[in-house]
Design a protein around this motif. Structure first.
Motif, PDB file in Angstrom:
ATOM      1  N   HIS A 174      -0.905  62.771  49.108  1.00 30.20           N
ATOM      2  CA  HIS A 174      -1.001  63.508  47.844  1.00 30.20           C
ATOM      3  C   HIS A 174      -2.293  63.097  47.151  1.00 30.20           C
ATOM      4  O   HIS A 174      -2.731  61.959  47.240  1.00 30.20           O
ATOM      5  CB  HIS A 174       0.193  63.221  46.929  1.00 30.20           C
ATOM      6  N   MET A 175      -2.924  64.049  46.449  1.00 36.33           N
ATOM      7  CA  MET A 175      -4.192  63.774  45.782  1.00 36.33           C
ATOM      8  C   MET A 175      -4.013  63.150  44.400  1.00 36.33           C
ATOM      9  O   MET A 175      -4.910  62.492  43.896  1.00 36.33           O
ATOM     10  CB  MET A 175      -5.007  65.062  45.664  1.00 36.33           C
ATOM     11  N   ASP A 176      -2.875  63.355  43.779  1.00 39.03           N
ATOM     12  CA  ASP A 176      -2.606  62.786  42.458  1.00 39.03           C
ATOM     13  C   ASP A 176      -2.042  61.374  42.640  1.00 39.03           C
ATOM     14  O   ASP A 176      -0.991  61.195  43.254  1.00 39.03           O
ATOM     15  CB  ASP A 176      -1.609  63.663  41.704  1.00 39.03           C
ATOM     16  N   SER A 177      -2.734  60.376  42.101  1.00 37.26           N
ATOM     17  CA  SER A 177      -2.357  58.992  42.374  1.00 37.26           C
ATOM     18  C   SER A 177      -0.978  58.645  41.811  1.00 37.26           C
ATOM     19  O   SER A 177      -0.215  57.904  42.440  1.00 37.26           O
ATOM     20  CB  SER A 177      -3.398  58.031  41.798  1.00 37.26           C
ATOM     21  N   SER A 178      -0.639  59.151  40.636  1.00 36.20           N
ATOM     22  CA  SER A 178       0.659  58.826  40.044  1.00 36.20           C
ATOM     23  C   SER A 178       1.795  59.432  40.860  1.00 36.20           C
ATOM     24  O   SER A 178       2.833  58.791  41.065  1.00 36.20           O
ATOM     25  CB  SER A 178       0.718  59.312  38.593  1.00 36.20           C
ATOM     26  N   ILE A 179       1.606  60.665  41.348  1.00 35.21           N
ATOM     27  CA  ILE A 179       2.625  61.284  42.190  1.00 35.21           C
ATOM     28  C   ILE A 179       2.691  60.566  43.539  1.00 35.21           C
ATOM     29  O   ILE A 179       3.774  60.333  44.083  1.00 35.21           O
ATOM     30  CB  ILE A 179       2.333  62.781  42.394  1.00 35.21           C
ATOM     31  N   HIS A 180       1.528  60.196  44.070  1.00 34.39           N
ATOM     32  CA  HIS A 180       1.477  59.442  45.332  1.00 34.39           C
ATOM     33  C   HIS A 180       2.289  58.154  45.208  1.00 34.39           C
ATOM     34  O   HIS A 180       3.070  57.809  46.114  1.00 34.39           O
ATOM     35  CB  HIS A 180       0.021  59.130  45.668  1.00 34.39           C
ATOM     36  N   LYS A 181       2.122  57.465  44.091  1.00 39.55           N
ATOM     37  CA  LYS A 181       2.856  56.209  43.894  1.00 39.55           C
ATOM     38  C   LYS A 181       4.352  56.463  43.795  1.00 39.55           C
ATOM     39  O   LYS A 181       5.166  55.697  44.331  1.00 39.55           O
ATOM     40  CB  LYS A 181       2.358  55.494  42.646  1.00 39.55           C
ATOM     41  N   LYS A 182       4.732  57.551  43.134  1.00 36.89           N
ATOM     42  CA  LYS A 182       6.149  57.876  43.001  1.00 36.89           C
ATOM     43  C   LYS A 182       6.773  58.168  44.367  1.00 36.89           C
ATOM     44  O   LYS A 182       7.913  57.782  44.640  1.00 36.89           O
ATOM     45  CB  LYS A 182       6.317  59.085  42.086  1.00 36.89           C
ATOM     46  N   LEU A 183       6.024  58.844  45.242  1.00 35.84           N
ATOM     47  CA  LEU A 183       6.547  59.258  46.539  1.00 35.84           C
ATOM     48  C   LEU A 183       6.472  58.166  47.608  1.00 35.84           C
ATOM     49  O   LEU A 183       7.259  58.165  48.553  1.00 35.84           O
ATOM     50  CB  LEU A 183       5.792  60.492  47.040  1.00 35.84           C
ATOM     51  N   THR A 184       5.494  57.264  47.475  1.00 33.03           N
ATOM     52  CA  THR A 184       5.244  56.296  48.546  1.00 33.03           C
ATOM     53  C   THR A 184       5.341  54.840  48.107  1.00 33.03           C
ATOM     54  O   THR A 184       5.380  53.952  48.960  1.00 33.03           O
ATOM     55  CB  THR A 184       3.838  56.498  49.146  1.00 33.03           C
ATOM     56  N   GLY A 185       5.308  54.602  46.801  1.00 33.98           N
ATOM     57  CA  GLY A 185       5.348  53.232  46.299  1.00 33.98           C
ATOM     58  C   GLY A 185       3.994  52.627  46.026  1.00 33.98           C
ATOM     59  O   GLY A 185       3.901  51.535  45.454  1.00 33.98           O
TER      60      GLY A 185
ATOM     61  N   ILE B  61     -12.741  61.302  61.600  1.00 29.77           N
ATOM     62  CA  ILE B  61     -11.436  61.280  60.940  1.00 29.77           C
ATOM     63  C   ILE B  61     -10.768  62.637  61.103  1.00 29.77           C
ATOM     64  O   ILE B  61     -11.396  63.675  60.890  1.00 29.77           O
ATOM     65  CB  ILE B  61     -11.552  60.984  59.426  1.00 29.77           C
ATOM     66  N   ILE B  62      -9.507  62.621  61.465  1.00 32.02           N
ATOM     67  CA  ILE B  62      -8.648  63.793  61.344  1.00 32.02           C
ATOM     68  C   ILE B  62      -7.627  63.475  60.260  1.00 32.02           C
ATOM     69  O   ILE B  62      -6.905  62.478  60.363  1.00 32.02           O
ATOM     70  CB  ILE B  62      -7.937  64.128  62.661  1.00 32.02           C
ATOM     71  N   VAL B  63      -7.605  64.274  59.213  1.00 32.13           N
ATOM     72  CA  VAL B  63      -6.645  64.058  58.135  1.00 32.13           C
ATOM     73  C   VAL B  63      -5.298  64.630  58.536  1.00 32.13           C
ATOM     74  O   VAL B  63      -5.206  65.757  59.025  1.00 32.13           O
ATOM     75  CB  VAL B  63      -7.137  64.698  56.822  1.00 32.13           C
ATOM     76  N   ARG B  64      -4.266  63.840  58.340  1.00 34.99           N
ATOM     77  CA  ARG B  64      -2.898  64.286  58.609  1.00 34.99           C
ATOM     78  C   ARG B  64      -2.131  64.364  57.290  1.00 34.99           C
ATOM     79  O   ARG B  64      -2.163  63.418  56.494  1.00 34.99           O
ATOM     80  CB  ARG B  64      -2.202  63.332  59.575  1.00 34.99           C
ATOM     81  N   ILE B  65      -1.457  65.493  57.105  1.00 34.60           N
ATOM     82  CA  ILE B  65      -0.709  65.705  55.862  1.00 34.60           C
ATOM     83  C   ILE B  65       0.760  65.942  56.204  1.00 34.60           C
ATOM     84  O   ILE B  65       1.095  66.960  56.804  1.00 34.60           O
ATOM     85  CB  ILE B  65      -1.260  66.911  55.085  1.00 34.60           C
ATOM     86  N   PRO B  66       1.641  64.999  55.843  1.00 31.23           N
ATOM     87  CA  PRO B  66       3.076  65.266  55.999  1.00 31.23           C
ATOM     88  C   PRO B  66       3.446  66.338  54.977  1.00 31.23           C
ATOM     89  O   PRO B  66       3.429  66.101  53.773  1.00 31.23           O
ATOM     90  CB  PRO B  66       3.721  63.916  55.675  1.00 31.23           C
ATOM     91  N   LEU B  67       3.762  67.529  55.446  1.00 25.98           N
ATOM     92  CA  LEU B  67       3.839  68.688  54.557  1.00 25.98           C
ATOM     93  C   LEU B  67       5.265  68.935  54.046  1.00 25.98           C
ATOM     94  O   LEU B  67       6.171  69.263  54.803  1.00 25.98           O
ATOM     95  CB  LEU B  67       3.334  69.936  55.283  1.00 25.98           C
ATOM     96  N   LEU B  68       5.409  68.744  52.738  1.00 31.15           N
ATOM     97  CA  LEU B  68       6.607  69.122  52.010  1.00 31.15           C
ATOM     98  C   LEU B  68       6.130  70.022  50.874  1.00 31.15           C
ATOM     99  O   LEU B  68       5.637  69.525  49.854  1.00 31.15           O
ATOM    100  CB  LEU B  68       7.346  67.911  51.445  1.00 31.15           C
ATOM    101  N   PRO B  69       6.196  71.346  51.056  1.00 36.18           N
ATOM    102  CA  PRO B  69       5.567  72.267  50.097  1.00 36.18           C
ATOM    103  C   PRO B  69       5.909  71.990  48.646  1.00 36.18           C
ATOM    104  O   PRO B  69       5.047  72.094  47.771  1.00 36.18           O
ATOM    105  CB  PRO B  69       6.089  73.636  50.550  1.00 36.18           C
ATOM    106  N   GLN B  70       7.159  71.606  48.372  1.00 35.87           N
ATOM    107  CA  GLN B  70       7.543  71.372  46.989  1.00 35.87           C
ATOM    108  C   GLN B  70       6.957  70.077  46.435  1.00 35.87           C
ATOM    109  O   GLN B  70       6.963  69.859  45.226  1.00 35.87           O
ATOM    110  CB  GLN B  70       9.065  71.361  46.841  1.00 35.87           C
ATOM    111  N   TYR B  71       6.430  69.206  47.305  1.00 32.63           N
ATOM    112  CA  TYR B  71       5.841  67.944  46.878  1.00 32.63           C
ATOM    113  C   TYR B  71       4.306  68.000  46.883  1.00 32.63           C
ATOM    114  O   TYR B  71       3.659  67.647  45.908  1.00 32.63           O
ATOM    115  CB  TYR B  71       6.291  66.791  47.786  1.00 32.63           C
ATOM    116  N   ASN B  72       3.741  68.401  48.034  1.00 35.22           N
ATOM    117  CA  ASN B  72       2.282  68.339  48.142  1.00 35.22           C
ATOM    118  C   ASN B  72       1.652  69.651  48.595  1.00 35.22           C
ATOM    119  O   ASN B  72       0.457  69.689  48.883  1.00 35.22           O
ATOM    120  CB  ASN B  72       1.863  67.210  49.092  1.00 35.22           C
TER     121      ASN B  72
END
Length: 265
Positions: free
Chosen positions: A146-157, A177-188
């Protein structure tokens, strides 16, 4: 005699085709500083070996102590497959930098015998530690959750500033680098997050993205470990209402921006 470099591994998967180019051996290391709500490998989170109770009633210990020499003996068994397929070795986790010295030594040994090396990482490590493995790493499969740090912290710690800064530094160092995005549309998968992601990728020069659709394949692992699973009631992405359409809409946006996009590894 040179001192052995020890580590704790919970799986060595041969003949993998989803964790980098060609046929690969993936070495999964125990330990991760993140606690992602959707993690499909909860057995990777704790650094030490731990017990599980399988659905059959059988007790098992996940993880074992080993050293680089023992892992290399397994890796070298499939050297011909790497050579003919353009494959190699991928170190995964957990987070490989949770066992930084073991990761570095294993990458170095593979690199010295001309085996292609890849590293699956969250990027959550001190830069000097990450920088120290770059001479022995051909490819980084790099999570941006996630690009938003506060949301990233909420989702991952953990927050994401270190992760994004390390990605920039890796690109400056000239590594792939290949960027990998675990995709949950409602989250990220929101319009705002995708917009910020595109801006970041453009600024850093990263051109390839792999979308990893949310699934429930790790659900039973939580039960065997005696842990709750936060997303137990969330349907896999393809089964969610409009899930496949949302995924393809995101693919279209990323491709329109000139990115090379793949679904899955």
């Amino acid at each position: 005699m040179k001192e052995k470099t020890d580590g704790i591994v919970f799986n060595i998967q041969r003949y993998s085709i989803h964790d980098g180019p060609g046929i690969r051996t993936v070495v999964f290391l125990k330990g991760c500083p993140l606690r992602c709500e959707w993690c499909c490998n909860p057995e990777s989170q704790a650094k030490e070996p731990e017990p599980e109770l399988r659905h059959t009633g059988e007790k098992n210990i996940i993880g074992w102590k080993t050293d680089v020499e023992e892992v290399m003996a397994q890796v070298l068994k499939d050297r011909n497959f790497y050579r003919h397929s353009g494959g190699g070795v991928t170190i995964s986790g957990g987070e490989p930098f949770f066992q930084a010295e073991f990761t570095k030594e294993l990458l170095r040994r593979c690199y010295e015998v001309n085996i292609h090396t890849a590293l699956e990482t969250t990027g959550y490590a001190e830069w000097p530690v990450l920088e120290s493995v770059l001479p022995y790493t051909d490819l980084l499969l790099y999570d941006i959750k996630h690009m938003d740090s506060s949301i990233h912290k909420k989702l991952t710690g953990v927050p994401n500033e270190r992760i994004l800064a390390n990605a920039e530094n890796i690109m400056k160092a000239g590594k792939q680098i290949i960027v990998r995005i675990p995709l949950l549309p409602q989250y990220n998968g929101t319009e705002e997050n995708i917009r910020q992601l595109l801006e970041f990728l453009k600024e850093t020069g990263i051109s390839e993205v792999h979308l990893m659709p949310f699934h429930q394949l790790g659900k039973d692992k939580y039960k065997s470990l005696g842990r709750p699973y936060a997303l137990a009631d969330l349907k896999p992405l393809k089964l969610q209402e409009n899930g496949s359409r949302q995924m393809m809409d995101i693919v279209a946006v990323l491709e329109k921006a000139g990115l090379d996009v793949k679904i899955g590894g």
